[in-house]
Design an enzyme around this catalytic site. Sequence first.
Site, PDB file in Angstrom:
ATOM      1  N   GLY A  98      54.238  71.703  47.839  1.00 16.44           N
ATOM      2  CA  GLY A  98      53.888  70.499  47.090  1.00 16.44           C
ATOM      3  C   GLY A  98      52.577  69.931  47.600  1.00 16.44           C
ATOM      4  N   HIS A 126      59.183  63.574  49.003  1.00 15.40           N
ATOM      5  CA  HIS A 126      58.123  63.672  50.020  1.00 15.40           C
ATOM      6  C   HIS A 126      56.751  63.454  49.365  1.00 15.40           C
ATOM      7  CE1 HIS A 126      56.038  65.870  53.511  1.00 15.40           C
ATOM      8  NE2 HIS A 126      55.110  65.772  52.583  1.00 15.40           N
ATOM      9  N   GLU A 127      56.521  64.145  48.246  1.00 17.51           N
ATOM     10  CA  GLU A 127      55.214  64.026  47.575  1.00 17.51           C
ATOM     11  C   GLU A 127      55.008  62.627  46.995  1.00 17.51           C
ATOM     12  OE1 GLU A 127      53.064  66.186  48.176  1.00 17.51           O
ATOM     13  OE2 GLU A 127      54.504  67.621  48.978  1.00 17.51           O
ATOM     14  N   GLN A 180      45.917  64.003  48.891  1.00 19.67           N
ATOM     15  CA  GLN A 180      45.719  64.968  49.986  1.00 19.67           C
ATOM     16  C   GLN A 180      44.444  65.795  49.809  1.00 19.67           C
ATOM     17  OE1 GLN A 180      50.034  66.412  49.687  1.00 19.67           O
ATOM     18  NE2 GLN A 180      49.572  66.725  51.834  1.00 19.67           N
ATOM     19  N   HIS A 211      53.545  60.101  49.299  1.00 21.10           N
ATOM     20  CA  HIS A 211      52.084  60.152  49.463  1.00 21.10           C
ATOM     21  C   HIS A 211      51.383  59.178  48.510  1.00 21.10           C
ATOM     22  CE1 HIS A 211      51.383  63.338  52.363  1.00 21.10           C
ATOM     23  NE2 HIS A 211      52.210  64.152  51.726  1.00 21.10           N
ATOM     24  N   CYS A 223      54.121  69.132  56.274  1.00 21.55           N
ATOM     25  CA  CYS A 223      53.155  68.559  55.347  1.00 21.55           C
ATOM     26  C   CYS A 223      51.798  69.198  55.598  1.00 21.55           C
ATOM     27  CB  CYS A 223      53.080  67.048  55.588  1.00 21.55           C
ATOM     28  SG  CYS A 223      51.915  66.201  54.519  1.00 21.55           S
ATOM     29  N   LEU A 224      51.102  69.549  54.515  1.00 19.17           N
ATOM     30  CA  LEU A 224      49.790  70.184  54.674  1.00 19.17           C
ATOM     31  C   LEU A 224      48.783  69.231  55.329  1.00 19.17           C
ATOM     32  CD1 LEU A 224      49.603  72.121  51.281  1.00 19.17           C
ATOM     33  CD2 LEU A 224      50.156  73.043  53.540  1.00 19.17           C
TER      34      LEU A 224
HETATM   35 ZN   LIG Z   1      52.991  65.860  52.562  1.00 18.50          ZN
END
Ligand SMILES: [Zn+2]
Length: 174
Positions: free
Chosen positions: A46, A137-138, A51, A141, A95-96
Amino acid sequence: MAILPIITVPDKRLRKISEPVSQVTDELRQLAEDMLDTMYDAPGVGLAAIQVGHPVRLLVIDAANKEDMPPNPMVIFNPEIIAASEETNFYEEGCLSVPEYFADVERPLTCTVRYLSKDNEQKELECTDFLATVIQHEMDHLEGKMFIDYLSKLKRDRVVKKLTKQAREKATAS
Ligand SMILES: [Zn+2]
């Protein structure tokens, strides 16, 4: 195909609240395509637009994480949780934007999300298990929130400190 640079902690942009999309334009569809390329390349399951530095309420997700499952790219604008289960579960999240760090986070087991599709249609999505975790989670953000915020202050400070040090070292090395 375009791979966009992913911003990481402690970049302050990750704390920004993203703006809703009034209409999905070709430009936003292109951003979503580039985000999918970026997510698959990373690889990740995701990615939120912030991000890659765009504070708009856009997520891309592919929760078909098992090798024998066909790819299932999803593009989601303006997501809203309209129902969530009281029952929760724990998943080990990563998480990226928080490289090489994983921790268990507790979230509702299922949720229903209303969103705008890339064709400007209002849709609803029932999410369970892994997909429910990924989408929640996304969505965090979009509020400038990250999974490390669910950890104890001690644990969070430790990972932020480590990533801050790495970012500083990278800046001086280049
Ligand atoms: Zn993340």
